[in-house]
Enzyme design. Structure first.
Site, short mmCIF file in Angstrom:
data_model
loop_
_atom_site.label_atom_id
_atom_site.label_comp_id
_atom_site.label_asym_id
_atom_site.label_seq_id
_atom_site.Cartn_x
_atom_site.Cartn_y
_atom_site.Cartn_z
N LYS A 39 15.50 29.92 -42.15
CA LYS A 39 14.12 29.61 -41.83
C LYS A 39 13.16 30.27 -42.82
CE LYS A 39 15.45 30.32 -37.07
NZ LYS A 39 15.21 31.16 -35.87
N GLY A 40 13.65 31.28 -43.52
CA GLY A 40 12.78 32.16 -44.31
C GLY A 40 11.93 31.47 -45.36
N GLU A 95 14.58 28.96 -51.85
CA GLU A 95 15.09 30.09 -51.07
C GLU A 95 14.02 31.17 -50.97
OE1 GLU A 95 16.68 31.44 -48.88
OE2 GLU A 95 18.74 31.83 -49.52
N ASP A 96 14.03 31.91 -49.86
CA ASP A 96 13.02 32.95 -49.69
C ASP A 96 13.27 34.14 -50.61
OD1 ASP A 96 15.31 33.77 -48.29
OD2 ASP A 96 14.26 34.21 -46.42
N ASP A 99 19.25 38.48 -52.68
CA ASP A 99 19.59 39.89 -52.58
C ASP A 99 20.98 40.09 -53.22
OD1 ASP A 99 18.72 42.46 -50.98
OD2 ASP A 99 20.76 42.12 -50.30
N LYS A 127 15.76 40.21 -55.85
CA LYS A 127 16.09 41.64 -55.99
C LYS A 127 17.28 41.73 -56.94
CE LYS A 127 15.69 42.41 -51.10
NZ LYS A 127 16.11 43.19 -49.92
N PHE A 148 13.57 46.46 -48.15
CA PHE A 148 13.52 45.40 -47.14
C PHE A 148 12.09 44.93 -46.94
CE2 PHE A 148 13.77 43.20 -43.13
CZ PHE A 148 14.95 42.49 -43.29
N VAL A 149 11.86 43.65 -47.16
CA VAL A 149 10.50 43.10 -47.07
C VAL A 149 10.39 42.06 -45.96
CG1 VAL A 149 9.85 43.59 -49.46
CG2 VAL A 149 11.02 41.44 -48.91
N ASP A 155 11.61 37.60 -42.10
CA ASP A 155 11.58 38.24 -40.78
C ASP A 155 12.36 39.55 -40.75
OD1 ASP A 155 14.21 37.10 -40.96
OD2 ASP A 155 14.38 37.36 -38.80
N ARG A 161 7.39 36.85 -39.45
CA ARG A 161 7.37 35.71 -40.38
C ARG A 161 5.95 35.24 -40.65
NH1 ARG A 161 12.67 33.89 -41.02
NH2 ARG A 161 13.99 33.93 -39.16
P1 5GP Z 1 21.99 37.59 -49.96
O1 5GP Z 1 23.06 36.67 -49.49
O2 5GP Z 1 21.48 37.27 -51.34
O3 5GP Z 1 22.41 39.04 -49.83
O4 5GP Z 1 20.81 37.51 -48.95
C1 5GP Z 1 20.04 36.43 -48.87
C2 5GP Z 1 19.37 36.29 -47.52
O5 5GP Z 1 19.25 37.51 -46.80
C3 5GP Z 1 17.97 35.84 -47.77
O6 5GP Z 1 17.90 34.45 -47.85
C4 5GP Z 1 17.23 36.42 -46.59
O7 5GP Z 1 17.33 35.53 -45.51
C5 5GP Z 1 17.98 37.69 -46.27
N1 5GP Z 1 17.33 38.85 -46.93
C6 5GP Z 1 17.72 39.51 -48.02
N2 5GP Z 1 16.89 40.51 -48.34
C7 5GP Z 1 15.91 40.47 -47.41
C8 5GP Z 1 14.71 41.25 -47.20
O8 5GP Z 1 14.35 42.17 -47.94
N3 5GP Z 1 13.96 40.88 -46.13
C9 5GP Z 1 14.29 39.86 -45.28
N4 5GP Z 1 13.47 39.63 -44.28
N5 5GP Z 1 15.39 39.12 -45.46
C10 5GP Z 1 16.20 39.42 -46.51
MG MG Z 2 17.33 33.20 -46.39
#
Ligand code: 5GP
Ligand code: MG
Length: 171
Positions: A39-40, A95-96, A99, A127, A148-149, A155, A161
């Protein structure tokens, strides 16, 4: 928990408009499917797509989230599949935040397996220092440090959100 502003609403508006111009230039005259990762990315995707100047179709995918955790489980499952036929199409994954890179890598592989011609990624936030697997998005709104944002769609346990700016959430 403390919340401090990292990126203001004005900075977001300006940067998203720039990204839309860049994407519109690159995909001018070609069809594009913008694939919003729920949803992000919903606010980012809505703002980005409405500033694009070429034909763009919209579709959605939902993948498993962190749940109520601040850290990724590393296991990615698809909760909602896209509806459109992607064979031979240009797909922009919207994508939001990226990470570890695990989620976007899974989504990219999945969309490629559906026969898309070209798959690119627009990430509102990145990141780069947090990667567990290599991944470089073609379009990035803002690169940030590993923290963490929340806000602008992002969210923590489904809260925050609707905050119009990006804030750092710390204990
Ligand atoms: P990844 O698979 O790259 O580790 O993480 C991606 C997903 O984790 C993002 O699409 C998001 O939904 C969530 N995520 C990663 N970092 C953050 C953050 O700092 N804040 C929030 N709210 N969600 C995050
Ligand atoms: Mg996401």
């Amino acid at each position: 928990m403390a919340q401090t502003t990292l990126i203001s609403k004005d900075q977001i508006d300006q940067r998203v408009a720039e990204m839309a111009r860049e994407i519109s230039t690159e995909f001018a005259g070609s069809d594009l499917i913008a694939l919003c990762v729920l949803k992000g990315a919903m606010f980012f995707c809505a703002d980005l797509v409405r500033r694009m100047t070429m034909d763009v179709a919209l579709d959605f995918i939902q993948i498993s989230s962190y749940g109520n955790q601040k850290y990724s489980s590393g296991v990615v499952t698809i909760l909602k599949e896209p509806q459109l036929d992607m064979r031979g199409k240009n797909v922009l994954i919207v994508e939001d935040i990226i990470d570890s890179g695990l989620s976007i890598r899974e989504v990219t592989t999945y969309i490629e397996s559906r026969g898309a011609a070209k798959v690119k990624t627009a990430a509102f936030l990145d990141k780069p220092k947090a990667r567990k697997v290599p991944f470089t998005p073609e379009y990035v709104g803002f690169s940030i440090d590993p923290q963490f944002v929340i806000g602008y769609g992002l969210d923590f346990a489904e809260k925050y959100r609707n905050i119009p700016e990006v804030q750092v959430l710390s204990d």
